[in-house]
Structures are given as C-alpha cells and as structure tokens.
Design a protein around this motif. Structure first.
Motif, PDB file in Angstrom:
ATOM      1  N   PRO A  44       1.236  19.287   2.394  1.00 51.22           N
ATOM      2  CA  PRO A  44       1.687  20.301   3.057  1.00 51.22           C
ATOM      3  C   PRO A  44       0.795  21.205   1.832  1.00 51.22           C
ATOM      4  N   GLY A  45      -0.449  21.653   1.795  1.00 55.84           N
ATOM      5  CA  GLY A  45      -0.484  22.823   0.599  1.00 55.84           C
ATOM      6  C   GLY A  45      -0.325  22.207  -0.423  1.00 55.84           C
ATOM      7  N   SER A  46       0.018  21.447  -1.070  1.00 57.77           N
ATOM      8  CA  SER A  46       0.318  20.921  -2.491  1.00 57.77           C
ATOM      9  C   SER A  46      -1.591  19.905  -2.596  1.00 57.77           C
ATOM     10  N   PRO A  47      -1.654  20.104  -4.251  1.00 53.58           N
ATOM     11  CA  PRO A  47      -2.733  19.295  -4.894  1.00 53.58           C
ATOM     12  C   PRO A  47      -2.365  17.599  -4.810  1.00 53.58           C
ATOM     13  N   PRO A  48      -3.713  16.828  -3.653  1.00 48.61           N
ATOM     14  CA  PRO A  48      -3.114  15.430  -4.047  1.00 48.61           C
ATOM     15  C   PRO A  48      -3.220  15.026  -5.944  1.00 48.61           C
ATOM     16  N   PRO A  49      -2.329  13.368  -5.621  1.00 46.34           N
ATOM     17  CA  PRO A  49      -1.968  13.062  -6.587  1.00 46.34           C
ATOM     18  C   PRO A  49      -2.540  13.126  -7.991  1.00 46.34           C
ATOM     19  N   MET A  50      -2.573  12.869  -9.264  1.00 50.08           N
ATOM     20  CA  MET A  50      -3.436  13.166 -10.229  1.00 50.08           C
ATOM     21  C   MET A  50      -3.612  11.633 -10.350  1.00 50.08           C
ATOM     22  N   ILE A  51      -2.496  10.060  -9.936  1.00 48.49           N
ATOM     23  CA  ILE A  51      -2.856   9.102 -10.383  1.00 48.49           C
ATOM     24  C   ILE A  51      -2.713   8.568  -8.649  1.00 48.49           C
ATOM     25  N   THR A  52      -3.832   7.481  -8.978  1.00 43.02           N
ATOM     26  CA  THR A  52      -2.978   6.963  -7.561  1.00 43.02           C
ATOM     27  C   THR A  52      -3.530   5.367  -7.920  1.00 43.02           C
ATOM     28  N   CYS A  53      -3.025   4.561  -7.114  1.00 42.09           N
ATOM     29  CA  CYS A  53      -3.384   2.782  -7.443  1.00 42.09           C
ATOM     30  C   CYS A  53      -3.127   2.482  -5.761  1.00 42.09           C
ATOM     31  N   ASP A  54      -4.253   3.013  -5.238  1.00 38.75           N
ATOM     32  CA  ASP A  54      -3.482   2.492  -3.694  1.00 38.75           C
ATOM     33  C   ASP A  54      -4.675   1.180  -3.799  1.00 38.75           C
ATOM     34  N   GLY A  55      -5.884   1.203  -4.505  1.00 40.12           N
ATOM     35  CA  GLY A  55      -6.491  -0.387  -4.378  1.00 40.12           C
ATOM     36  C   GLY A  55      -5.954  -0.719  -4.866  1.00 40.12           C
ATOM     37  N   GLN A  56      -5.134  -1.014  -6.068  1.00 42.42           N
ATOM     38  CA  GLN A  56      -4.896  -1.579  -7.147  1.00 42.42           C
ATOM     39  C   GLN A  56      -4.122  -2.254  -6.690  1.00 42.42           C
ATOM     40  N   VAL A  57      -3.290  -1.811  -5.654  1.00 45.33           N
ATOM     41  CA  VAL A  57      -1.133  -2.235  -4.851  1.00 45.33           C
ATOM     42  C   VAL A  57      -1.979  -3.033  -4.015  1.00 45.33           C
ATOM     43  N   GLN A  58      -2.753  -2.731  -2.945  1.00 39.84           N
ATOM     44  CA  GLN A  58      -3.658  -3.421  -1.490  1.00 39.84           C
ATOM     45  C   GLN A  58      -4.690  -4.498  -2.058  1.00 39.84           C
ATOM     46  N   TRP A  59      -5.130  -4.897  -3.211  1.00 39.28           N
ATOM     47  CA  TRP A  59      -5.480  -6.249  -3.819  1.00 39.28           C
ATOM     48  C   TRP A  59      -4.273  -6.537  -4.076  1.00 39.28           C
ATOM     49  N   ALA A  60      -3.401  -6.329  -5.255  1.00 37.29           N
ATOM     50  CA  ALA A  60      -3.219  -7.150  -5.202  1.00 37.29           C
ATOM     51  C   ALA A  60      -1.719  -7.968  -4.146  1.00 37.29           C
ATOM     52  N   LEU A  61      -1.619  -7.220  -3.830  1.00 41.05           N
ATOM     53  CA  LEU A  61      -0.684  -7.496  -1.969  1.00 41.05           C
ATOM     54  C   LEU A  61      -1.765  -8.043  -1.651  1.00 41.05           C
ATOM     55  N   THR A  62      -2.517  -8.772  -1.019  1.00 41.62           N
ATOM     56  CA  THR A  62      -3.391  -9.331  -0.461  1.00 41.62           C
ATOM     57  C   THR A  62      -3.908 -10.134  -1.108  1.00 41.62           C
ATOM     58  N   ARG A  63      -4.046 -10.474  -2.255  1.00 42.78           N
ATOM     59  CA  ARG A  63      -4.433 -11.898  -2.821  1.00 42.78           C
ATOM     60  C   ARG A  63      -3.337 -12.616  -2.710  1.00 42.78           C
ATOM     61  N   LEU A  64      -1.679 -11.943  -3.154  1.00 44.99           N
ATOM     62  CA  LEU A  64      -0.135 -12.417  -2.526  1.00 44.99           C
ATOM     63  C   LEU A  64       0.231 -12.750  -1.589  1.00 44.99           C
ATOM     64  N   SER A  65      -0.703 -12.657  -0.559  1.00 45.82           N
ATOM     65  CA  SER A  65      -0.411 -12.849   0.704  1.00 45.82           C
ATOM     66  C   SER A  65      -1.116 -14.053   1.393  1.00 45.82           C
ATOM     67  N   GLN A  66      -2.114 -14.162   0.685  1.00 46.36           N
ATOM     68  CA  GLN A  66      -3.376 -15.327   0.705  1.00 46.36           C
ATOM     69  C   GLN A  66      -2.648 -16.581  -0.123  1.00 46.36           C
ATOM     70  N   THR A  67      -2.155 -16.148  -1.341  1.00 44.47           N
ATOM     71  CA  THR A  67      -1.615 -16.989  -1.922  1.00 44.47           C
ATOM     72  C   THR A  67      -0.861 -17.959  -1.554  1.00 44.47           C
ATOM     73  N   ILE A  68      -0.073 -17.392  -0.740  1.00 38.88           N
ATOM     74  CA  ILE A  68       1.966 -17.553   0.053  1.00 38.88           C
ATOM     75  C   ILE A  68       0.980 -17.623   1.382  1.00 38.88           C
ATOM     76  N   GLY A  69       0.495 -17.651   1.460  1.00 37.76           N
ATOM     77  CA  GLY A  69      -0.555 -18.735   3.246  1.00 37.76           C
ATOM     78  C   GLY A  69      -0.762 -19.854   2.960  1.00 37.76           C
ATOM     79  N   GLY A  70      -1.714 -20.108   1.936  1.00 40.48           N
ATOM     80  CA  GLY A  70      -2.079 -21.158   1.440  1.00 40.48           C
ATOM     81  C   GLY A  70      -1.063 -22.140   0.903  1.00 40.48           C
ATOM     82  N   SER A  71      -0.177 -21.475   0.864  1.00 46.58           N
ATOM     83  CA  SER A  71       0.410 -22.629  -0.272  1.00 46.58           C
ATOM     84  C   SER A  71       1.065 -23.018   0.669  1.00 46.58           C
TER      85      SER A  71
END
Length: 112
Positions: A44-71
């Motif tokens: 609280p009170g600090s600036p937000p992080p300069m770099i975030t990879c939230d979208g990319q991490v979520q996409w990659a992990l969702t794709r990994l989960s779909q690949t594992i489930g499909g396999s």
C-alpha cells in the motif's frame, strides 16, 4: 504368494488412481496457483510494478493446462480402445486341435 500378489495389485491400482487424480487436480489448479505466485506483491502506498507479465503467464498456463487435459483424454481413449481390441482378439483365438477344450473331455468313470 497369490494373496500377496492380490494385495499388491489392489494397492498399485489405488496408487495409479490417486496419481491420475493428482494430475487432474494439478492441471485444474496449477495455472491459477502459478499465476498467483508469479504476480508481484503490491505494498500500500507504493507505485505499481513497472513490468508485469500477468497476461502472458495466464495465457501460457491456460494453454499448458489445455494441452495436458487433451493429452490425458487422448491417451485414455487410445488405451481403452487398445484394451478392448486386445480383449476381443484373445477371446476369438481358436484352439490348435480344433476342439473347444476341456468341455469335450469325457468324464464318465470307466468300468474296472
């Protein structure tokens, strides 16, 4: 010895079922847990992080989960079809002598 093998078969079956449940749980819960873990904390009170990879991490992990489930689904279907095919092949094997086996054996007692 037969009892030991039956017990081992029982426990190995339970272990395999538990391993499959673990894989399913990890595939389902893994992406959200890893996304939470990879998100930097905000103070609280600090600036937000300069770099975030939230979208990319979520996409990659969702794709990994779909690949594992499909396999897993694909291999389950392939192994089930293979087991059904091998079971039907084993049942259709003719006996080498042309007879149906022990059912044709004469069991009447012979006179002395």
């Amino acid at each position: 010895m037969q009892t030991l093998l039956a017990v081992l078969k029982k426990y190995l079956t339970i272990m395999a079922f538990g391993a499959l449940l673990g894989v399913a749980a990890a595939s389902w819960l893994g992406p959200s847990v890893l996304h939470w873990y990879s998100t930097p904390p905000t103070i609280p009170g600090s600036p937000p992080p300069m770099i975030t990879c939230d979208g990319q991490v979520q996409w990659a992990l969702t794709r990994l989960s779909q690949t594992i489930g499909g396999s897993a689904l694909l291999f389950a279907v392939v192994f089930a079809a293979g087991a059904a095919f091998l079971g039907s092949v084993r049942q259709q094997k003719p006996s080498p002598s042309g007879t149906s086996g022990p059912a044709n054996v004469d069991v009447t007692p012979k006179a002395p």
